[in-house]
Design an enzyme around this catalytic site. Structure first.
Site, PDB file in Angstrom:
ATOM      1  N   ASP A   9       9.742  55.606  34.246  1.00  0.00           N
ATOM      2  CA  ASP A   9       8.415  55.053  33.922  1.00  0.00           C
ATOM      3  C   ASP A   9       8.652  54.091  32.747  1.00  0.00           C
ATOM      4  O   ASP A   9       8.361  54.380  31.612  1.00  0.00           O
ATOM      5  CB  ASP A   9       7.398  56.154  33.570  1.00  0.00           C
ATOM      6  CG  ASP A   9       7.806  57.033  32.394  1.00  0.00           C
ATOM      7  OD1 ASP A   9       9.024  57.209  32.164  1.00  0.00           O
ATOM      8  OD2 ASP A   9       6.917  57.530  31.679  1.00  0.00           O
ATOM      9  N   HIS A 242      15.388  60.366  23.768  1.00  0.00           N
ATOM     10  CA  HIS A 242      14.971  61.177  24.916  1.00  0.00           C
ATOM     11  C   HIS A 242      15.701  60.779  26.211  1.00  0.00           C
ATOM     12  O   HIS A 242      16.576  61.490  26.699  1.00  0.00           O
ATOM     13  CB  HIS A 242      13.462  61.041  25.152  1.00  0.00           C
ATOM     14  CG  HIS A 242      12.604  61.622  24.067  1.00  0.00           C
ATOM     15  ND1 HIS A 242      12.712  62.919  23.629  1.00  0.00           N
ATOM     16  CD2 HIS A 242      11.596  61.072  23.344  1.00  0.00           C
ATOM     17  CE1 HIS A 242      11.821  63.150  22.683  1.00  0.00           C
ATOM     18  NE2 HIS A 242      11.126  62.041  22.492  1.00  0.00           N
TER      19      HIS A 242
HETATM   20  C1  BDR Z   1       9.322  61.397  27.461  1.00  0.00           C
HETATM   21  O1  BDR Z   1       7.989  60.867  27.475  1.00  0.00           O
HETATM   22  C2  BDR Z   1       8.029  59.459  27.583  1.00  0.00           C
HETATM   23  O2  BDR Z   1       7.124  58.891  26.675  1.00  0.00           O
HETATM   24  C3  BDR Z   1       9.434  59.037  27.267  1.00  0.00           C
HETATM   25  O3  BDR Z   1       9.787  57.875  27.982  1.00  0.00           O
HETATM   26  C4  BDR Z   1      10.263  60.231  27.671  1.00  0.00           C
HETATM   27  O4  BDR Z   1      10.623  60.153  29.012  1.00  0.00           O
HETATM   28  C5  BDR Z   1       9.534  62.163  26.168  1.00  0.00           C
HETATM   29  O5  BDR Z   1       8.688  63.274  26.107  1.00  0.00           O
HETATM   30 CA    CA Z   2      10.382  58.093  30.275  1.00  0.00          CA
END
Ligand code: BDR
Ligand code: CA
Length: 316
Positions: A9, A242
């Site tokens: 995403d 992340h």
């Molecule tokens: C996840 O949430 C999204 O905002 C980031 O891209 C990551 O995949 C972290 O909790």
């Molecule tokens: Ca993400």
């Protein structure tokens, strides 16, 4: 070399995961499937294409996938996503528009085709809500028998969530899809907040990229500086790592400590989105979900910054 599909995403940290994947010598990236989350599906898919072009990898096709979760009619973008990733999803940095269009084939059809063709030689890394993968396995249930490793960024087992005391963002956006995949018996590795919040990127790292003096280095430095500014806990000097952690884990599992578990997801009530051990399977042997609970952060951080620096030197 293993084939790789990224389900994104796209998103600032998704863009970083994408950059790492194209430069990794462990994988051949054969496609990106787009989902909703940080941005609407089409925006995220276009971001992925634009990022790929800046990185000199326009050869990688991008497919559009689910626009909303399994159990809702539409997806309402969370205000928090716009804040963390910017209105356009990439820190409000202006990326040149890619000349390659989004593929006509749908993400779920591409996933079904690729899993059938490459089987265990294909690794899928998903760093958004898990709707696309759940839809593919629901549409073609026999894929569960042949699908290779799936690594997800999502969930939290030993630490609190980041959208509620229990839930991490990706899982909370489609808890039913996550529950279905966790319980499906496929080889699934959960790279959750337990490890992704331990590895960080600093302003010094973005400065290293800026000093490469290429457009790609500058664009990524600008994006990640924006992202760092949204991490007030660190005094806005560092961001979590992340999504890149999931691709790094797929390439270097030896840097992570994993706990084999039967996992499930709470889909109702206050705990919605919580990733938790499955009480129904306490006596069932051989769990196929591995939960990352430890990481050699120094190695991950150094390797990540060096890999992207090398890429920015080659790209425009
Ligand atoms: C996840 O949430 C999204 O905002 C980031 O891209 C990551 O995949 C972290 O909790
Ligand atoms: Ca993400």
């Amino acid at each position: 070399m293993k084939k790789l599909i990224l389900d994104l995403d796209t998103g600032i940290d998704d863009s970083m995961a994408l950059a790492y994947a194209v430069e990794s010598s462990d994988f051949e990236l054969i496609g990106v499937t787009g989902t909703y989350g940080n941005v609407y599906t089409e925006v995220g898919a276009q971001n992925a294409l634009n990022v790929l072009q800046v990185l000199g990898h326009s050869d990688v096709p991008v497919y559009c996938g689910a626009k909303h979760s399994l159990h809702t009619e539409r997806y309402l973008r969370h205000e928090i996503s716009a804040k963390i990733h910017g209105e356009n999803g990439v820190g409000d940095v202006d990326l040149p528009m890619a000349s390659r269009p989004i593929e006509e084939k749908k993400a779920v059809d591409f996933l079904i085709w690729a899993i059938t063709k490459y089987r265990q030689d294909l690794v899928i890394v998903a760093t958004g809500p898990l709707t696309n993968l759940a839809l593919a396995l629901k549409q073609a249930p026999l894929l569960k028998e042949i699908i290779g490793p799936v690594v997800i960024m999502g969930g939290a087992l030993t630490v609190p969530g980041n959208v509620s005391p229990y839930a991490e963002a990706n899982i909370s956006k489609d808890p039913h899809a996550a529950k279905f995949l966790f319980e499906s018996g496929i080889d699934l590795t959960m790279v959750g907040l337990d490890v992704t919040e331990r590895s960080q990127l600093t302003k010094q790292d973005t400065q290293t990229w800026r000093q490469v003096q290429t457009m790609s280095g500058r664009v990524f430095a600008d994006m990640v500086d924006y992202y760092i500014a949204q991490h007030p806990h660190s005094g806005a000097t560092a961001s979590y790592l992340h999504d890149p952690s999931a691709v790094i884990c797929a390439a270097h599992p030896e840097w992570f400590t994993m706990l084999p578990m039967h996992m499930t997801v709470i889909t109702e009530g206050e705990g919605t989105g919580r990733t938790i051990g499955d009480p129904a399977k306490l006596r069932t042997p051989e769990p196929r979900v591995k939960v990352c609970v430890g990481v050699d952060s120094e190695k991950v951080e150094r390797h990540f910054v060096e890999t992207l620096t090398a890429l920015f030197r080659k790209a425009i």
